[in-house]
Design an enzyme around this catalytic site. Structure first.
Site, mmCIF file in Angstrom:
data_model
loop_
_atom_site.group_PDB
_atom_site.id
_atom_site.type_symbol
_atom_site.label_atom_id
_atom_site.label_comp_id
_atom_site.label_asym_id
_atom_site.label_seq_id
_atom_site.Cartn_x
_atom_site.Cartn_y
_atom_site.Cartn_z
ATOM 1 N N ASP A 153 0.940 17.166 0.427
ATOM 2 C CA ASP A 153 1.989 16.193 0.101
ATOM 3 C C ASP A 153 3.028 16.656 -0.934
ATOM 4 O O ASP A 153 3.372 15.898 -1.862
ATOM 5 C CB ASP A 153 1.356 14.868 -0.373
ATOM 6 N N ASP A 177 2.389 12.943 3.913
ATOM 7 C CA ASP A 177 2.242 11.488 3.936
ATOM 8 C C ASP A 177 3.395 10.975 4.797
ATOM 9 O O ASP A 177 4.558 11.362 4.568
ATOM 10 C CB ASP A 177 2.354 10.986 2.483
ATOM 11 N N HIS A 219 4.580 7.506 6.477
ATOM 12 C CA HIS A 219 4.362 6.069 6.693
ATOM 13 C C HIS A 219 5.473 5.404 7.497
ATOM 14 O O HIS A 219 6.657 5.716 7.289
ATOM 15 C CB HIS A 219 4.303 5.347 5.339
ATOM 16 N N HIS A 238 4.666 -0.134 6.100
ATOM 17 C CA HIS A 238 3.242 0.161 5.838
ATOM 18 C C HIS A 238 2.676 -0.824 4.807
ATOM 19 O O HIS A 238 3.331 -1.129 3.812
ATOM 20 C CB HIS A 238 3.077 1.599 5.328
ATOM 21 N N HIS A 267 7.291 4.668 -0.132
ATOM 22 C CA HIS A 267 7.369 6.135 -0.277
ATOM 23 C C HIS A 267 7.083 6.803 1.067
ATOM 24 O O HIS A 267 6.395 6.248 1.918
ATOM 25 C CB HIS A 267 6.362 6.638 -1.330
ATOM 26 N N LYS A 277 -0.314 11.993 8.021
ATOM 27 C CA LYS A 277 -1.295 10.940 7.781
ATOM 28 C C LYS A 277 -0.598 9.689 7.286
ATOM 29 O O LYS A 277 0.534 9.753 6.802
ATOM 30 C CB LYS A 277 -2.331 11.417 6.768
ATOM 31 N N CYS A 329 -4.662 11.939 -3.243
ATOM 32 C CA CYS A 329 -4.781 12.705 -1.994
ATOM 33 C C CYS A 329 -5.536 14.026 -2.155
ATOM 34 O O CYS A 329 -6.234 14.456 -1.246
ATOM 35 C CB CYS A 329 -3.408 12.890 -1.371
HETATM 36 C C1 VGL Z 1 -0.535 9.537 -2.302
HETATM 37 C C2 VGL Z 1 -0.476 7.391 -3.081
HETATM 38 C C3 VGL Z 1 -0.019 6.938 -1.867
HETATM 39 C C4 VGL Z 1 -0.822 10.975 -2.600
HETATM 40 C C5 VGL Z 1 -0.097 9.109 -1.071
HETATM 41 O O1 VGL Z 1 -0.255 11.870 -1.913
HETATM 42 O O2 VGL Z 1 -1.614 11.258 -3.527
HETATM 43 N N1 VGL Z 1 -0.749 8.670 -3.293
HETATM 44 N N2 VGL Z 1 0.160 7.798 -0.868
HETATM 45 ZN ZN ZN Z 2 1.209 7.153 0.854
#
Ligand code: VGL
Ligand code: ZN
Length: 196
Positions: free
Chosen positions: A8, A46, A48, A52, A81, A106, A151
């Protein structure tokens, strides 16, 4: 066979992003440098839908970072995000991406969040990452990226459970919450993981 999983490194988790992880930009040159050490490099993203249900904006009256029950799982509510196709979801321009062989996305099901690169948070679906690594004869997994306490931790924990020798590269990750991250590192070592 050793694999590096880059988690990410997307604009929304970096400086000026909607869910910027403190000091996150500092790890980008480190991640670029360590890629040389690996025969196989994969990344997660990530990814979404705009509606979401991990987004606080989808729950009128709720604030960012509050917890709710979402379909039976405890869910932290996040700022919007990494919306599919947005600038915030793109990899940061300074991340070296040419050596990344595969990208696993994901968080596409709006009903469940997905911190790990392997499974959603309810382990209802898997992303294919496990099959991919197995097929490439990977024995050792090294995890870096953002955020350490979400994550990274979930990805590394699943890698351990799936039988990989697993290490988190501490200089190549940053947490959202430093105190939480300290506790997580102790738990992870107790479970047999390495923090290197
Ligand atoms: C993440 C919060 C929400 C991460 C992803 O990449 O750690 N944290 N979505
Ligand atoms: Zn996320």
């Amino acid at each position: 066979m050793k694999a590096l999983i880059i988690v990410d490194i997307q604009n929304d988790f970096l400086e000026d992003g909607s869910l910027a992880v403190p000091f996150g930009n500092q790890i980008i040159p480190i991640i670029n440098e360590i890629q040389k050490e690996f025969e196989l490099i994969v990344a997660t993203q990530d990814w979404h839908p705009a509606d979401h249900k991990s987004f606080a904006a989808e729950h009128p009256g709720k604030n960012n970072f509050e917890r709710i029950d979402l379909n039976g799982l405890s869910q932290v509510l996040w700022p919007v995000h990494c919306v599919q196709g947005s600038f915030g979801a793109d990899f940061h321009k300074d991340l070296e991406i040419n050596s990344i062989e595969a990208i696993f996305r994901k968080g596409m099901d709006k009903e469940i969040d997905s911190y790990s690169g392997f499974f959603d948070n309810g382990k209802r679906k898997n992303t294919g990452l496990f099959g991919y690594l197995k097929d490439r004869n990977v024995s050792d997994v090294f995890v870096c990226g953002l955020a350490a306490d979400f994550c990274i931790y979930f990805t590394a924990n699943d890698a351990l459970d799936l039988g990989f020798k697993t290490s988190i590269i501490s200089k190549a990750t940053k947490p959202i919450d430093v105190e939480n991250w300290k506790k997580i590192q102790e738990d992870f070592k107790t479970k047999g993981g390495n923090i290197i």
